[in-house]
Design an enzyme around this catalytic site. Sequence first.
Site, mmCIF file in Angstrom:
data_model
loop_
_atom_site.group_PDB
_atom_site.id
_atom_site.type_symbol
_atom_site.label_atom_id
_atom_site.label_comp_id
_atom_site.label_asym_id
_atom_site.label_seq_id
_atom_site.Cartn_x
_atom_site.Cartn_y
_atom_site.Cartn_z
ATOM 1 N N LEU A 52 11.268 -19.634 -5.493
ATOM 2 C CA LEU A 52 10.533 -18.675 -4.833
ATOM 3 C C LEU A 52 9.569 -19.420 -4.826
ATOM 4 C CD1 LEU A 52 9.401 -16.510 -2.743
ATOM 5 C CD2 LEU A 52 10.221 -15.385 -4.280
ATOM 6 N N ASP A 71 0.723 -1.241 0.080
ATOM 7 C CA ASP A 71 0.328 0.319 -0.039
ATOM 8 C C ASP A 71 0.878 0.843 -0.240
ATOM 9 O OD1 ASP A 71 -2.265 1.262 -0.177
ATOM 10 O OD2 ASP A 71 -2.684 1.434 2.308
ATOM 11 N N HIS A 111 2.717 3.785 -8.782
ATOM 12 C CA HIS A 111 2.691 2.723 -9.338
ATOM 13 C C HIS A 111 3.527 1.427 -9.943
ATOM 14 C CE1 HIS A 111 -1.131 2.521 -7.361
ATOM 15 N NE2 HIS A 111 -2.565 3.116 -8.291
HETATM 16 C C1 IPE Z 1 -5.031 -3.009 -1.083
HETATM 17 O O1 IPE Z 1 -5.646 -1.434 -1.053
HETATM 18 C C2 IPE Z 1 -5.454 -3.392 -1.751
HETATM 19 C C3 IPE Z 1 -4.083 -4.232 -3.128
HETATM 20 C C4 IPE Z 1 -3.200 -3.275 -2.075
HETATM 21 C C5 IPE Z 1 -4.455 -3.971 -4.436
HETATM 22 P P1 IPE Z 1 -5.833 -0.379 -0.819
HETATM 23 O O2 IPE Z 1 -5.511 0.892 -0.770
HETATM 24 O O3 IPE Z 1 -6.821 -0.570 -2.055
HETATM 25 O O4 IPE Z 1 -7.139 -0.688 0.187
HETATM 26 P P2 IPE Z 1 -7.735 0.596 0.821
HETATM 27 O O5 IPE Z 1 -8.320 1.226 0.629
HETATM 28 O O6 IPE Z 1 -7.014 1.246 2.226
HETATM 29 O O7 IPE Z 1 -8.714 -0.562 2.302
HETATM 30 C C1 IPE Z 2 -1.612 -0.277 -3.146
HETATM 31 O O1 IPE Z 2 -1.443 1.858 -3.427
HETATM 32 C C2 IPE Z 2 -1.741 -0.408 -5.335
HETATM 33 C C3 IPE Z 2 -2.859 0.017 -5.259
HETATM 34 C C4 IPE Z 2 -3.628 -0.816 -4.310
HETATM 35 C C5 IPE Z 2 -3.188 -1.034 -6.298
HETATM 36 P P1 IPE Z 2 -2.850 2.655 -3.135
HETATM 37 O O2 IPE Z 2 -2.446 2.976 -5.136
HETATM 38 O O3 IPE Z 2 -3.610 2.496 -2.599
HETATM 39 O O4 IPE Z 2 -1.567 4.237 -3.014
HETATM 40 P P2 IPE Z 2 -1.994 4.590 -1.626
HETATM 41 O O5 IPE Z 2 -2.694 3.738 -0.409
HETATM 42 O O6 IPE Z 2 -3.597 5.217 -2.193
HETATM 43 O O7 IPE Z 2 -1.631 5.594 -1.110
HETATM 44 MG MG MG Z 3 -4.551 2.344 -1.030
#
Ligand code: IPE
Ligand code: IPE
Ligand code: MG
Length: 234
Positions: free
Chosen positions: A123, A12, A29
Amino acid sequence: MSVPEHVAIIMDGNGRWAKAKGMPRNYGHVQGAKTVEDMCEIAWNMGIKYLTVYAFSTENWSRPKDEVNALMKLLRNYMKNCIKRASANNMRVRVIGDKTGLDEDIRKSIADLEEATKGYTGLNFTIAINYGGRDEITRAVRSLAKDVENGTLKPEDITDKMISERLDTGDLPDPDLLIRTCGELRVSNFLLWQISYSEIYVTDVAWPDFNEAELKKACDAYEGRTRKFGNVAQ
Ligand code: IPE
Ligand code: IPE
Ligand code: MG
């Protein structure tokens, strides 16, 4: 040092990381995808046997269309490169999640990747795409219900082991350690069944900045805890 056999990661913070640099979310990303590549080699060199990462959740479809499209494009490129790196590193790749919700070409790449790497003994790398723990359990329950319907299974014979086997992770051990980057204290629908007894480690470091030193810190924290299954210390 006792290294966790299976590490699962909620990757995240890509968006926040990019925003802090005055860059668009997609830049985060792209950097995040590079971190995934590095992490596979780092984890294996540390003695980790299974690495499972959360790349795209069933809830992530509700993000703005541009972001979803950018993430799918990134996934497409990632799958192409992954086959080369998996061969070079003897890495077995699996994808969990509802593949039927993905575009045909992505499904084909996934099938090719899984097939090409199924004999590799390095892995075990698992990517969760269009994955939701509730969706996974729902699909497993449906599959058991079908067996009950056609008379090959009695409801009273259903065991928790059977449920585990019907999940997308049927041939994987449960995670020993669950890591979440960028500080949120929630599970966000990841591996709900499988993390029943996983140790949880949350770091404020955003995923694009996660590195070998951070993974070591997480493993050190894991090693320092007394693991408990039920009420028996292991
Ligand atoms: C969880 O992250 C999903 C992934 C890492 C793919 P999100 O950013 O989508 O989750 P929330 O919105 O914080 O719960
Ligand atoms: C995690 O990073 C990647 C995905 C969920 C695809 P986020 O896109 O959720 O990044 P934040 O949490 O908004 O910073
Ligand atoms: Mg997120």
